[in-house]
Design a protein around this motif. Structure first.
Motif, PDB file in Angstrom:
ATOM      1  N   GLY A   1      15.433 -90.456 -32.772  1.00  0.00           N
ATOM      2  CA  GLY A   1      15.685 -89.385 -31.810  1.00  0.00           C
ATOM      3  C   GLY A   1      14.474 -88.495 -31.644  1.00  0.00           C
ATOM      4  O   GLY A   1      13.335 -88.963 -31.551  1.00  0.00           O
ATOM      5  N   GLN A   2      14.697 -87.196 -31.625  1.00  0.00           N
ATOM      6  CA  GLN A   2      13.607 -86.234 -31.443  1.00  0.00           C
ATOM      7  C   GLN A   2      12.889 -85.903 -32.747  1.00  0.00           C
ATOM      8  O   GLN A   2      11.813 -85.315 -32.736  1.00  0.00           O
ATOM      9  N   ARG A   3      13.474 -86.280 -33.873  1.00  0.00           N
ATOM     10  CA  ARG A   3      12.909 -85.859 -35.166  1.00  0.00           C
ATOM     11  C   ARG A   3      11.487 -86.359 -35.384  1.00  0.00           C
ATOM     12  O   ARG A   3      10.628 -85.621 -35.866  1.00  0.00           O
ATOM     13  N   GLY A   4      11.240 -87.599 -35.053  1.00  0.00           N
ATOM     14  CA  GLY A   4       9.899 -88.137 -35.255  1.00  0.00           C
ATOM     15  C   GLY A   4       8.855 -87.436 -34.409  1.00  0.00           C
ATOM     16  O   GLY A   4       7.730 -87.188 -34.865  1.00  0.00           O
ATOM     17  N   TYR A   5       9.223 -87.110 -33.147  1.00  0.00           N
ATOM     18  CA  TYR A   5       8.285 -86.389 -32.278  1.00  0.00           C
ATOM     19  C   TYR A   5       7.960 -85.020 -32.868  1.00  0.00           C
ATOM     20  O   TYR A   5       6.808 -84.563 -32.844  1.00  0.00           O
ATOM     21  N   ILE A   6       8.989 -84.352 -33.382  1.00  0.00           N
ATOM     22  CA  ILE A   6       8.783 -83.019 -33.944  1.00  0.00           C
ATOM     23  C   ILE A   6       7.887 -83.090 -35.174  1.00  0.00           C
ATOM     24  O   ILE A   6       6.943 -82.300 -35.321  1.00  0.00           O
ATOM     25  N   VAL A   7       8.165 -84.039 -36.054  1.00  0.00           N
ATOM     26  CA  VAL A   7       7.355 -84.185 -37.270  1.00  0.00           C
ATOM     27  C   VAL A   7       5.893 -84.435 -36.917  1.00  0.00           C
ATOM     28  O   VAL A   7       4.981 -83.814 -37.480  1.00  0.00           O
TER      29      VAL A   7
ATOM     30  N   ALA B   1      11.729 -75.148 -28.254  1.00  0.00           N
ATOM     31  CA  ALA B   1      12.325 -76.465 -28.029  1.00  0.00           C
ATOM     32  C   ALA B   1      11.253 -77.411 -27.523  1.00  0.00           C
ATOM     33  O   ALA B   1      10.281 -76.989 -26.881  1.00  0.00           O
ATOM     34  N   MET B   2      11.441 -78.701 -27.828  1.00  0.00           N
ATOM     35  CA  MET B   2      10.480 -79.713 -27.396  1.00  0.00           C
ATOM     36  C   MET B   2      11.213 -81.038 -27.208  1.00  0.00           C
ATOM     37  O   MET B   2      12.003 -81.448 -28.070  1.00  0.00           O
ATOM     38  N   TYR B   3      10.948 -81.685 -26.091  1.00  0.00           N
ATOM     39  CA  TYR B   3      11.529 -83.008 -25.853  1.00  0.00           C
ATOM     40  C   TYR B   3      10.388 -84.007 -25.759  1.00  0.00           C
ATOM     41  O   TYR B   3       9.551 -83.923 -24.864  1.00  0.00           O
ATOM     42  N   GLY B   4      10.344 -84.959 -26.706  1.00  0.00           N
ATOM     43  CA  GLY B   4       9.216 -85.877 -26.775  1.00  0.00           C
ATOM     44  C   GLY B   4       9.436 -87.221 -26.133  1.00  0.00           C
ATOM     45  O   GLY B   4       8.477 -87.905 -25.774  1.00  0.00           O
ATOM     46  N   GLY B   5      10.685 -87.641 -25.978  1.00  0.00           N
ATOM     47  CA  GLY B   5      10.953 -88.957 -25.407  1.00  0.00           C
ATOM     48  C   GLY B   5      12.340 -89.434 -25.779  1.00  0.00           C
ATOM     49  O   GLY B   5      13.112 -88.729 -26.441  1.00  0.00           O
ATOM     50  N   ILE B   6      12.657 -90.649 -25.403  1.00  0.00           N
ATOM     51  CA  ILE B   6      14.000 -91.164 -25.594  1.00  0.00           C
ATOM     52  C   ILE B   6      14.364 -91.308 -27.061  1.00  0.00           C
ATOM     53  O   ILE B   6      15.475 -91.017 -27.474  1.00  0.00           O
ATOM     54  N   ASP B   7      13.416 -91.746 -27.887  1.00  0.00           N
ATOM     55  CA  ASP B   7      13.680 -91.968 -29.314  1.00  0.00           C
ATOM     56  C   ASP B   7      12.363 -92.356 -29.984  1.00  0.00           C
ATOM     57  O   ASP B   7      11.701 -93.298 -29.569  1.00  0.00           O
TER      58      ASP B   7
END
Length: 820
Positions: free
Chosen positions: A308-314, A389-395
């Motif tokens: 999900g979004q966790r990897g983008y955030i990390v 907030a940040m949206y990085g992609g689908i997964d």
């Protein structure tokens, strides 16, 4: 013998027999000749010569210094033992938290598999040597000169810098740690010397290859070979080995899959490695010439904890910590850090839901174009600069490039507000001396030639859909995103001044294609979504800028890690920022961004479309939240940029479509429960009125004059409430059309400034009977059909298809009245 009597006793000699002053005294006067000479020399060292030490003093200092150095070396060598392996072999996890302390993700599962040196191909070994230490086999274990340089840079605050041999790097990786201190460098020095005496060069190189960090959570060259190419190290060829060697310099930064914008730098490092191999006669020139860059494979992650979004955030947090030099990459990789971000869980969840509702749930496997759709978003609190907030992609486990931080898509017309802000900031004028304001007239014809101080520049940009607008105000040109106007404005302001303003607002100076030319206004620059959110947050904050913050607190073993202080400053005047905001409100009220009205709050924003429709943007803000959304096209296999034609079942995807819809849905949810705030603006004098062309102008001038026809205050002209109610637009100027408008015009745009709420771009809608020149027109209560305007935004009055109220606003003034 003479008969003259001899002088006896102490009788003085003839003065003429005395030596010259300063000559040595005769031996017979009780003073030795040697001492006399020394005293004479001392007497001669007068004036400036006495400021310099004698050779005896220099020799003494040298001998003393040498004794101190030798003694220190011997003492250090005896006192610093070779320690046991450090804790990196059992590295801990890093924990990432939301601002409220709830956990986002945990990383740190060490990926390492040791191999023997014989398993590493000779060409790969040599590639590593070419990258890191070409004299490894023939030179000493330490490089004192490089160490001194690195130590000085550390002490003087110039940042960390290399200067270590492979032996020293291995000592740091395996025995010590990654901290950059003089004490650690001193220990590294002595341990490296001892290790070089006790271990062979082959053993040291093997240890170095097995302990170095290559990015993608890969420790050691075997793990790196699998992470980047899905092969064992024995199967890695020369080109691939050179790329792995390049990663040692900047592991994550040179990952061209995760950071495609950094490929030029990674390619330069790869070429450096191969050229070094040729120089050392480890690779033939012909083989080098035939070698092509080996693009690494996609990122593979076995950890569902980063889905999900966790990897983008990390990844974004890691980049933030390392790029701001809070923690270097190798130290962070050893783990044990507890990192509290500025992200708010409620807003993060709202962003994910908005993208799902407006885009991902609308995708169809039957439409080929839908496979190319990607979304990126970022949201910042303008006052604090915190990324909420940040949206990085689908997964992250499926598509690992963070669409919020990548810098390879053009920002399009979302750049135009920076041009106008720069115009106000610099008090700029048109080529014929008119001050640039929202009411300044420009020629809006398609492919209008841009004029400079010395005449035509040769640059004539096209408008969206090649539309001719004729004389048009800056405000309306902003509403409709007219390229011809903004290209000319950039030339009037000065492209260099425009670039300076954009950087001051928050765009990084190194942003690709941020070139000082008239075309800068059309947004060829490839800033990231997060970069644009920072710049728009500066506008929302009345021109006061502070760099964004993504991390609120970092601790390790209960000890806080120092974070850089956030210092804000006024980068453009409040007048420049607020005047820009007042224009961008029109874009949402009745321009290309009407879909953003779904936020239900006063809002300002701008749509944008990249060249060939490869990306569509909406950048906007309320007084308390700045958010940017981009929908991008990219081939899911090759990652090549693709046009969005036909995606989401639409002929075109423009900024006023899906991006503005996501923005509206997210902003409404993110701010739900908080009181709506009005903009507190202090714009240019007269910026809150809307003007239209003067009938006194003949034809369609290349450089319109200063005359403008009467106008009404913005609230009356727009006929829209500044409050949160969606779709309740009041009387439009289309109801009471201004001087140049044809009576009874339907479904179109009244002369510039008489922007009709019933504009439909080909749809239907009645704007009521237009009054005669300057007369009062009453807008009938006919329903407007919201159509697609220039940048994809709805052009209608009631954003959701609501009916215009039948107020009688728009009373025209006499046609000879002009604005100052």
């Amino acid at each position: 013998m003479s008969d003259e009597p001899q002088q006896q006793g102490w009788a003085p000699r003839d003065p003429s027999a005395q030596g010259a002053p300063g000559d040595p005294a005769p031996a017979g006067d009780g003073v030795s000749a040697r001492k006399a000479k020394r005293l004479a020399r001392k007497r001669r060292r007068t004036g400036w010569r006495r400021l310099f030490p004698t050779w005896r003093m220099l020799l003494g200092a040298f001998v003393l210094g040498a004794l101190v150095l030798v003694g220190g070396f011997v003492l250090g060598y005896k006192m610093v033992p070779i320690p046991a392996a450090n804790a990196a072999a059992t590295a801990q996890s890093n924990v990432y938290l939301y601002a409220d302390g709830t956990q986002i993700a945990r990383d740190g599962e060490v990926n390492r598999e040791n191999v023997s040196l014989s398993q590493v191909p000779k060409t790969v070994q040599r590639a590593v040597l070419a990258a890191e230490d070409r004299g490894f086999y023939s030179e000493p274990a330490v490089d004192p000169q490089g160490m001194a340089r690195a130590a000085w840079n550390t002490v003087s605050g110039k940042g960390t810098q290399g200067g270590s041999t492979i032996t020293q790097q291995y000592v740091k990786n395996y025995y010590l740690g990654q901290e950059q201190t003089v004490v650690r460098k001193a220990k590294e020095f002595f341990i490296a010397i001892k290790l070089n005496r006790e271990a062979s060069k082959e053993q040291i190189l093997q240890g170095y290859l097995n302990t170095s960090y290559f990015g993608r959570n890969a420790y050691g060259i075997q793990a790196a070979a699998q992470a980047y190419y899905g092969k064992d190290i024995e199967d890695i060829n020369t080109a691939q080995g050179a790329y792995l060697a390049s990663l040692l310099n900047a592991p994550s930064e040179f990952d061209v899959v995760v950071h495609p914008e950094n490929k030029p730098a990674a390619l330069a490092r790869w070429n450096y490695v191969l050229d070094g191999m040729v120089k050392e006669n480890w690779l033939s020139a012909s083989t080098r010439a035939a070698t092509t860059f080996p693009r690494p494979g996609e990122v593979r992650t076995s950890s569902t904890g980063l889905s999900g979004q966790r990897g983008y955030i990390v990844q974004a947090v890691k980049d933030y910590l390392t790029s701001h030099k809070i923690i270097d990459e190798n130290t962070l990789a050893t783990g044990g850090y507890r990192i509290t971000t500025t992200l708010e869980r409620k807003k993060q969840d709202a962003f994910v839901k908005a993208v799902k509702d407006k885009v991902t749930s609308q995708l169809s496997e039957e439409r080929a174009a839908d496979r190319n759709v990607r979304v990126g978003g970022a949201s910042i609190d303008p006052e604090s600069g915190k990324v909420v907030a940040m949206y990085g992609g689908i997964d992250y486990t499926k598509q690992y490039v963070n669409n919020a931080t990548r810098r390879d898509y053009q920002v399009g017309s979302t750049f135009k507000p920076f041009v106008f802000a720069s115009a106000v900031q610099n008090g700029s004028e048109t080529q014929d001396g008119r001050t640039i304001t929202p009411n300044t007239l420009y020629d809006g014809d398609n492919q209008h030639m841009v004029d400079g101080p010395d005449g035509p520049t040769g640059y004539a940009p096209s408008n969206e859909d090649d539309v001719d607008y004729g004389p048009i105000t800056v405000r309306t040109a902003t509403d409709k995103s007219v390229n011809a106007v903004y290209a000319q404005m950039a030339e009037d302001v000065g492209p260099s001044a425009v670039r300076k303003t954009a950087v001051a607002l928050g765009l990084p100076p190194h942003t690709p294609d941020l070139t000082a030319s008239p075309s800068i206004a059309l947004g060829p620059a490839t800033a990231s979504v997060l970069d644009m959110a920072e710049a728009y947050a500066t506008l929302a904050n009345h021109g006061a800028h502070g760099t964004y913050t993504l991390v609120g607190k970092v601790t390790k073993n209960g000890t806080k890690v120092a974070l850089p202080a956030r210092s804000g400053k006024q980068v453009i005047s409040r007048e420049a920022a607020d005047t820009t905001t007042s224009m961008l409100r029109s874009v949402v009220d009745g321009g290309t961004g009407t879909a953003a009205q779904a936020a239900g709050r006063p809002a300002a924003g701008k749509t944008g479309t990249a060249e060939d429709d490869k990306a569509a943007w909406f950048a906007g803000y309320t007084p308390d939240l700045a958010t940017v959304v981009a929908v991008m096209g990219a081939d899911p296999k090759t990652a090549a940029q693709k046009p969005l034609y036909g995606a989401l079942g639409q002929q075109r995807v423009n900024g006023g479509g899906a991006p503005a819809q996501i923005w509206g849905a997210y902003t409404a949810a993110a701010l739900r429960g908080s009181e709506a705030q009005d903009f507190d603006l202090q714009p240019q004098e007269g910026a809150d009125v809307v003007a239209s062309p003067d009938t006194g102008e003949s034809g369609r001038p290349d450089r319109p004059g200063t005359s403008t026809s009467p106008s009404t205050p913005r609230g009356q002209t727009q006929g829209q409430s500044d409050g949160p109610t969606q779709g309740t637009t009041g009387a439009a100027t289309g109801g009471g059309q201004s001087a140049d408008t044809t009576q009874g015009q339907t479904g179109g745009t009244a002369a510039d400034g008489g922007r009709t709420q019933g504009q439909t771009d080909g749809g239907t809608g009645t704007d009521g009977g237009a009054g005669a020149d300057g007369g009062t027109g009453t807008a009938t209560a006919g329903a407007d059909t919201a159509g697609s305007a220039a940048d994809g935004g709805g052009g209608g009055g009631a954003a959701s298809g609501g009916a215009d109220t039948g107020a009688t606003a728009g009373a025209g003034a006499p046609p000879d009245l002009v604005l100052p």
